[in-house]
Motif scaffolding. Structure first.
Motif, short mmCIF file in Angstrom:
data_model
loop_
_atom_site.label_atom_id
_atom_site.label_comp_id
_atom_site.label_asym_id
_atom_site.label_seq_id
_atom_site.Cartn_x
_atom_site.Cartn_y
_atom_site.Cartn_z
N VAL A 91 0.73 -1.21 0.00
CA VAL A 91 0.02 0.07 0.11
C VAL A 91 0.93 1.12 -0.08
CG1 VAL A 91 -1.62 1.22 1.46
CG2 VAL A 91 -2.04 -1.10 1.10
N PHE A 92 2.00 1.15 0.66
CA PHE A 92 3.00 2.31 1.11
C PHE A 92 3.62 2.58 -0.40
CE2 PHE A 92 7.09 4.23 1.81
CZ PHE A 92 6.76 4.99 2.85
N GLU A 93 4.19 1.38 -1.18
CA GLU A 93 4.27 1.60 -2.56
C GLU A 93 3.36 1.98 -3.56
OE1 GLU A 93 7.05 -1.10 -5.70
OE2 GLU A 93 5.85 -2.24 -4.09
N GLU A 94 2.30 1.71 -3.58
CA GLU A 94 1.20 2.09 -4.49
C GLU A 94 1.19 3.63 -4.23
OE1 GLU A 94 -2.35 -0.07 -3.50
OE2 GLU A 94 -1.68 -1.89 -4.25
N ALA A 95 0.98 4.07 -3.11
CA ALA A 95 0.77 5.74 -2.90
C ALA A 95 1.83 6.33 -3.49
CB ALA A 95 0.76 5.95 -1.38
N LEU A 96 3.20 5.84 -3.17
CA LEU A 96 4.24 6.43 -3.98
C LEU A 96 4.08 6.69 -5.32
CD1 LEU A 96 7.26 5.12 -1.67
CD2 LEU A 96 6.37 7.39 -1.63
N ALA A 97 3.63 5.38 -6.04
CA ALA A 97 3.55 5.16 -7.30
C ALA A 97 2.64 6.18 -8.11
CB ALA A 97 3.55 3.73 -7.70
N GLU A 98 1.44 6.20 -7.37
CA GLU A 98 0.53 7.22 -7.64
C GLU A 98 0.89 8.54 -7.74
OE1 GLU A 98 -3.49 6.65 -5.81
OE2 GLU A 98 -3.13 4.58 -5.68
N LEU A 99 1.80 8.92 -6.97
CA LEU A 99 2.34 10.33 -6.92
C LEU A 99 3.49 10.53 -8.02
CD1 LEU A 99 2.00 11.00 -3.02
CD2 LEU A 99 0.66 11.85 -4.88
N LYS A 100 3.54 9.38 -8.58
CA LYS A 100 4.56 9.62 -9.58
C LYS A 100 6.13 9.37 -9.29
CE LYS A 100 1.48 10.17 -13.11
NZ LYS A 100 0.45 9.21 -12.88
N ASN A 102 9.72 8.33 -8.76
CA ASN A 102 10.59 7.23 -9.55
C ASN A 102 10.97 6.24 -8.88
OD1 ASN A 102 13.55 7.35 -8.70
ND2 ASN A 102 13.54 9.35 -9.35
N ASP A 103 11.32 5.21 -9.69
CA ASP A 103 11.45 3.74 -9.13
C ASP A 103 12.56 3.80 -8.11
OD1 ASP A 103 9.32 2.62 -10.46
OD2 ASP A 103 10.42 1.89 -12.09
N ASN A 104 13.90 4.28 -8.29
CA ASN A 104 14.86 4.21 -7.79
C ASN A 104 14.45 5.13 -6.22
OD1 ASN A 104 16.64 3.09 -9.47
ND2 ASN A 104 17.17 5.07 -10.41
N ILE A 106 11.29 5.07 -4.91
CA ILE A 106 10.52 4.04 -4.34
C ILE A 106 11.26 2.99 -3.79
CG2 ILE A 106 8.76 2.34 -4.64
CD1 ILE A 106 7.54 4.38 -6.63
N LYS A 107 12.32 2.37 -4.41
CA LYS A 107 13.17 1.10 -3.77
C LYS A 107 13.96 1.79 -2.78
CE LYS A 107 13.72 -1.13 -8.22
NZ LYS A 107 14.54 -1.12 -9.39
N GLU A 108 14.49 2.85 -2.69
CA GLU A 108 15.21 3.41 -1.24
C GLU A 108 14.24 3.59 -0.40
OE1 GLU A 108 17.71 7.35 -0.33
OE2 GLU A 108 17.64 6.89 -2.40
N ALA A 109 13.05 4.00 -0.53
CA ALA A 109 12.00 4.22 0.68
C ALA A 109 11.70 2.75 1.22
CB ALA A 109 11.01 5.19 0.08
N LEU A 110 11.34 1.81 0.48
CA LEU A 110 10.83 0.71 0.77
C LEU A 110 12.01 0.06 1.44
CD1 LEU A 110 8.86 -0.52 -2.45
CD2 LEU A 110 8.02 0.53 -0.49
N ALA A 111 13.26 0.28 1.09
CA ALA A 111 14.48 -0.52 1.71
C ALA A 111 14.38 0.16 3.18
CB ALA A 111 15.63 -0.29 1.07
N MET A 112 14.11 1.37 3.41
CA MET A 112 14.30 1.71 4.71
C MET A 112 12.98 1.45 5.69
SD MET A 112 15.39 5.70 3.73
CE MET A 112 16.21 6.09 5.29
N VAL A 113 11.79 1.25 4.83
CA VAL A 113 10.81 0.85 5.58
C VAL A 113 11.05 -0.73 6.19
CG1 VAL A 113 8.30 0.19 5.25
CG2 VAL A 113 9.06 2.57 4.57
N GLU A 114 11.50 -1.41 5.29
CA GLU A 114 11.71 -2.90 5.35
C GLU A 114 12.58 -3.06 6.97
OE1 GLU A 114 11.38 -6.77 5.34
OE2 GLU A 114 10.19 -5.50 3.91
N THR A 115 13.43 -2.09 7.04
CA THR A 115 14.28 -2.12 8.37
C THR A 115 13.35 -2.41 9.75
OG1 THR A 115 14.40 0.27 8.63
CG2 THR A 115 16.18 -1.04 7.35
N MET A 116 12.15 -1.85 9.42
CA MET A 116 11.18 -1.82 10.76
C MET A 116 10.68 -3.12 10.85
SD MET A 116 9.44 1.96 10.61
CE MET A 116 8.42 1.50 9.15
N ARG A 117 10.68 -4.04 9.87
CA ARG A 117 9.98 -5.27 10.22
C ARG A 117 10.20 -6.17 11.34
NH1 ARG A 117 7.52 -9.03 6.30
NH2 ARG A 117 8.13 -7.63 4.71
#
Length: 123
Positions: A91-100, A102-104, A106-117
């Protein structure tokens, strides 16, 4: 002597202008989501969401300081699963993508979010 300062992810995403739009979109997507929305039925969603957005701003190098509880204690007792965490990330990724975004970025943001798992899932 030349100093090169790299912009934070917060700045590269668009700083406060971006986070206002992103926070609104993410909050809307979470609340209407059939898996995530019900988790907030007994909470003050706005308060939780404001803390969530401050956490992301801080994590991504923005101004201010996250002053909420640590992720482990904030999510203790919720018995969240990897599937639920993955769903939130989607859902986090979808929101980033909807706001256009860029993929790099998004990947960086998701990697940071993943550290919270581990803390969110109390592993």
């Amino acid at each position: 002597m030349i100093f090169l300062f790299s912009k934070t992810l917060y700045d590269r995403l668009g700083a406060e202008n971006f986070f206002g739009k992103f926070g609104e979109l993410l909050g809307h997507k979470i609340l209407k989501d059939s898996l995530l929305g019900p988790k907030y039925s007994q909470t003050d969603f706005q308060k939780v969401h404001e803390r969530r957005m401050q956490l992301f701003k801080t994590m991504f190098g923005g101004p201010g300081k996250y002053e909420g509880r640590d992720m482990k204690s904030a999510h203790s007792g919720q018995q969240l699963s990897d599937q639920q965490f993955d769903h939130f990330v989607n859902v986090f990724e979808e929101a980033l993508a909807e706001l256009k975004v860029n993929d790099n970025l998004i990947k960086e943001a998701l990697a940071m979010v993943e550290t919270m798992r581990p803390d969110v899932l109390s592993k």
